[in-house]
Enzyme design. Structure first.
Site, PDB file in Angstrom:
ATOM      1  N   ARG A  18       0.824  -1.214   0.000  1.00  0.00           N
ATOM      2  CA  ARG A  18       0.000   0.000   0.000  1.00  0.00           C
ATOM      3  C   ARG A  18       0.858   1.264   0.000  1.00  0.00           C
ATOM      4  O   ARG A  18       0.598   2.198  -0.764  1.00  0.00           O
ATOM      5  CB  ARG A  18      -0.978   0.002   1.174  1.00  0.00           C
ATOM      6  CG  ARG A  18      -2.079  -1.061   1.023  1.00  0.00           C
ATOM      7  CD  ARG A  18      -2.980  -1.113   2.221  1.00  0.00           C
ATOM      8  NE  ARG A  18      -2.166  -1.426   3.408  1.00  0.00           N
ATOM      9  CZ  ARG A  18      -2.571  -1.249   4.660  1.00  0.00           C
ATOM     10  NH1 ARG A  18      -3.766  -0.773   4.913  1.00  0.00           N
ATOM     11  NH2 ARG A  18      -1.796  -1.568   5.669  1.00  0.00           N
ATOM     12  N   ASN A  36      -6.201  -3.021   1.721  1.00  0.00           N
ATOM     13  CA  ASN A  36      -6.120  -4.475   1.821  1.00  0.00           C
ATOM     14  C   ASN A  36      -7.525  -5.040   1.875  1.00  0.00           C
ATOM     15  O   ASN A  36      -8.420  -4.442   2.484  1.00  0.00           O
ATOM     16  CB  ASN A  36      -5.368  -4.892   3.094  1.00  0.00           C
ATOM     17  CG  ASN A  36      -3.874  -4.658   2.996  1.00  0.00           C
ATOM     18  OD1 ASN A  36      -3.321  -4.548   1.912  1.00  0.00           O
ATOM     19  ND2 ASN A  36      -3.217  -4.605   4.135  1.00  0.00           N
TER      20      ASN A  36
END
Length: 90
Positions: A18, A36
């Protein structure tokens, strides 16, 4: 400007995916978000010009150093006109 919904499968959680995605998006002037998913994949909504998105997608197929990308699903979507790129915590 285009909008893409991207799901990245493989070893993509716990490898700074990320954070790296946000850094690459900022470099390419791509806006949207990354998060996620419970199944272990990463979901991205990305908006930008053809050049930015093309390079961003190339990167999504590689990911950061310790990631193992097995599959990338890409779907076009409706523009949402994001102002920046964010990391969402679930």
């Amino acid at each position: 400007m285009k909008h893409l919904n991207i799901t990245v499968f493989g070893k993509v959680q716990g490898v700074f995916f990320r954070a790296a995605t946000k850094a690459v998006a900022n470099q390419l002037q791509v806006t949207g978000f990354v998060k996620n998913l419970p199944d272990g994949s990463v979901y991205i909504e990305a908006e930008g010009d053809a050049f930015g998105l093309e390079n961003f997608l190339e990167w999504c197929h590689e990911g950061p150093e310790h990631a193992v990308v097995e599959k990338v699903e890409i779907n076009s979507g409706e523009l949402k006109n994001y102002n920046n790129f964010e990391i969402l915590k679930r």
